[in-house]
Design a protein around this motif. Sequence first.
Motif, short mmCIF file in Angstrom:
data_model
loop_
_atom_site.label_atom_id
_atom_site.label_comp_id
_atom_site.label_asym_id
_atom_site.label_seq_id
_atom_site.Cartn_x
_atom_site.Cartn_y
_atom_site.Cartn_z
N GLU A 97 -18.25 -1.27 -18.71
CA GLU A 97 -17.82 -2.18 -18.21
C GLU A 97 -16.53 -2.79 -18.87
O GLU A 97 -17.02 -3.50 -19.95
CB GLU A 97 -19.41 -2.48 -17.20
N GLY A 98 -16.01 -3.63 -17.86
CA GLY A 98 -14.54 -4.56 -18.60
C GLY A 98 -14.98 -5.85 -18.39
O GLY A 98 -16.44 -6.42 -17.99
N GLN A 99 -13.75 -6.86 -19.03
CA GLN A 99 -14.11 -7.68 -19.07
C GLN A 99 -13.67 -9.25 -18.27
O GLN A 99 -12.92 -10.11 -17.98
CB GLN A 99 -14.16 -8.49 -20.34
N ASP A 100 -12.57 -7.86 -17.05
CA ASP A 100 -11.53 -8.84 -15.91
C ASP A 100 -11.89 -9.37 -14.74
O ASP A 100 -11.23 -8.90 -13.95
CB ASP A 100 -10.12 -8.03 -16.27
N ALA A 101 -13.22 -9.26 -14.65
CA ALA A 101 -13.29 -9.07 -12.95
C ALA A 101 -12.52 -10.68 -12.48
O ALA A 101 -12.24 -10.94 -11.24
CB ALA A 101 -15.16 -8.89 -13.10
N ASP A 102 -12.88 -11.79 -13.11
CA ASP A 102 -12.31 -12.97 -12.73
C ASP A 102 -10.92 -12.79 -12.54
O ASP A 102 -9.56 -13.95 -11.92
CB ASP A 102 -12.73 -14.03 -13.09
N GLU A 103 -9.35 -11.27 -13.05
CA GLU A 103 -8.23 -11.53 -12.76
C GLU A 103 -8.10 -11.72 -11.43
O GLU A 103 -8.51 -10.45 -11.11
CB GLU A 103 -7.57 -11.10 -14.41
N HIS A 104 -6.66 -12.05 -11.30
CA HIS A 104 -5.49 -11.80 -10.75
C HIS A 104 -5.05 -9.68 -10.57
O HIS A 104 -4.40 -10.30 -12.10
CB HIS A 104 -5.14 -12.52 -9.59
N LYS A 105 -4.84 -9.48 -10.21
CA LYS A 105 -4.24 -8.40 -10.18
C LYS A 105 -3.16 -8.36 -9.39
O LYS A 105 -3.34 -6.99 -8.05
CB LYS A 105 -4.87 -6.87 -10.72
N TRP A 106 -1.77 -8.73 -9.15
CA TRP A 106 -0.75 -9.03 -8.22
C TRP A 106 0.16 -7.06 -7.52
O TRP A 106 0.36 -6.43 -9.07
CB TRP A 106 -0.32 -9.69 -7.98
N SER A 107 -0.04 -7.00 -6.44
CA SER A 107 1.23 -5.99 -6.28
C SER A 107 1.36 -6.38 -4.55
O SER A 107 1.57 -7.57 -4.34
CB SER A 107 0.60 -4.94 -6.71
N TYR A 108 2.32 -5.35 -3.99
CA TYR A 108 2.37 -5.83 -2.77
C TYR A 108 2.09 -4.59 -1.76
O TYR A 108 2.34 -3.49 -2.25
CB TYR A 108 4.27 -6.12 -2.61
N GLU A 109 1.89 -4.41 -0.16
CA GLU A 109 1.85 -3.37 0.48
C GLU A 109 2.62 -2.46 0.47
O GLU A 109 2.58 -1.20 0.32
CB GLU A 109 1.36 -4.20 1.67
N ARG A 110 3.96 -2.68 0.00
CA ARG A 110 4.97 -2.47 -0.05
C ARG A 110 4.58 -1.75 -1.61
O ARG A 110 6.03 -1.42 -1.91
CB ARG A 110 6.00 -1.92 0.88
N GLY A 111 4.46 -1.98 -2.60
CA GLY A 111 5.22 -2.13 -4.08
C GLY A 111 5.49 -2.35 -4.44
O GLY A 111 5.83 -3.89 -4.58
N LEU A 112 5.34 -2.92 -6.24
CA LEU A 112 5.52 -3.95 -7.52
C LEU A 112 7.00 -3.98 -7.25
O LEU A 112 7.92 -4.54 -7.55
CB LEU A 112 5.22 -3.19 -8.63
N THR A 113 8.14 -2.81 -7.12
CA THR A 113 9.60 -3.18 -6.93
C THR A 113 9.75 -4.36 -5.28
O THR A 113 10.81 -5.31 -5.48
CB THR A 113 10.19 -2.13 -5.94
N GLN A 114 9.23 -4.69 -4.66
CA GLN A 114 9.30 -5.83 -4.02
C GLN A 114 9.27 -7.25 -4.46
O GLN A 114 9.95 -8.16 -4.46
CB GLN A 114 7.45 -6.62 -2.80
N ILE A 115 8.77 -7.27 -5.78
CA ILE A 115 9.43 -8.34 -6.61
C ILE A 115 10.02 -8.10 -6.86
O ILE A 115 10.99 -9.43 -6.30
CB ILE A 115 8.77 -8.52 -8.40
N ALA A 116 11.57 -7.38 -7.46
CA ALA A 116 12.81 -7.78 -7.69
C ALA A 116 13.40 -7.29 -6.27
O ALA A 116 14.91 -8.68 -6.17
CB ALA A 116 13.23 -6.84 -8.52
N LYS A 117 13.38 -7.19 -5.40
CA LYS A 117 13.99 -7.16 -4.49
C LYS A 117 13.74 -8.28 -3.36
O LYS A 117 14.86 -8.83 -3.29
CB LYS A 117 13.41 -5.73 -3.04
N ARG A 118 12.42 -9.29 -3.62
CA ARG A 118 12.74 -10.56 -3.49
C ARG A 118 13.38 -11.05 -3.78
O ARG A 118 13.69 -12.73 -3.57
CB ARG A 118 11.15 -11.39 -3.07
#
Length: 346
Positions: A97-118
């Motif tokens: 088991e790891g230790q990151d259960a409370d961390e957010h891990k964000w992407s988008y329904e259409r994928g991470l490239t949405q970051i630069a596109k937006r």
Amino acid sequence: MTRIGFVGAGAGAAAAAYALRNADADLTVVEKSGGVCGRAATRRRGDYEYVYDYGANYVKSDDERVSRLLTEDLDSEGLVDVTEPVWTFDAEGTISEGQDADEHKWSYERGLTQIAKRLLGTTDATVHRRTRVETVRRNTDRTWTLLDDEGESYGPFDRLVLNPPAPQTAELLRDAEWDRDLRTDLASEAASVSYRTIVTAVLGYDTALDREWYALVNVDKNHDIGWLAREECKDGHVPDGESLLVVQLSPEWSRERYDDDTESVCTSVADATADLLGEPHLTDPDWTDHQGWRYALPDEGADTDLLDQAAEYGLHFTGDWVAGEARLHTALRNGLETGERIGDGL
């Protein structure tokens, strides 16, 4: 109006352009590939039937400003948060088991490239895709011009931002038409940044893989697999009842097999994955994909004091190798800060 050019449309450059969106500036981005966001890359299969982030996997919530950017400042429609944890495994394949259960891990329904596109979508930037810059030229009037591999020119620019990985930035600087000793020093500094090479294999299955974790990371750096993630944990990425594994290989494995074909890579990776998870059926995926990243992860950052000297000439740098950490959130933060420094000097 100040003319600002960007070489590369990675996350850092997109964030810098975003920071300049309200400045009295004309923004031009020149990108060698057909997409944006650099190694935060997304592919789709079919009409978004399958969506997978095959470079960077998500944005961590380790930076408050970047978290606010994604959840408040930008359009957050389609933003997804992976709630399953990241677990670990060792050289023997023992999963813990790891230790990151409370961390957010964000992407988008259409994928991470949405970051630069937006980010770029909030600006009036002109983006030239599939355009490889070969020459950076310093003009007699103290502006900059870019020449691509077909002889087309872009500019002139009052400010220039270089966003490629450090080795590619070093090559541009070595060949730059700029008669300054600083050019050589900058090229040497960028060339000194070492990188880990990573090969990614994508394995699609028409049956679900039921696990408590989203991903596994190798903690002792002594396994052929460095990272294995279940893309179905991201809303909108995989049809219900199916599984899509994104497997990133160790730097050693990746260097040795970098030029191998997709079938050879994915066959080997499917076997290793089946062995790690104790699931023999995983040796036979229904479909596969793969990608090599020669300059995936910088091991350290550059001397930012030296890089900052270039600002006197209207030359700036951004990206994870400038920030000194191979994380998407640090590249975004560095881009925001770079754009703000440019804006303050206008």
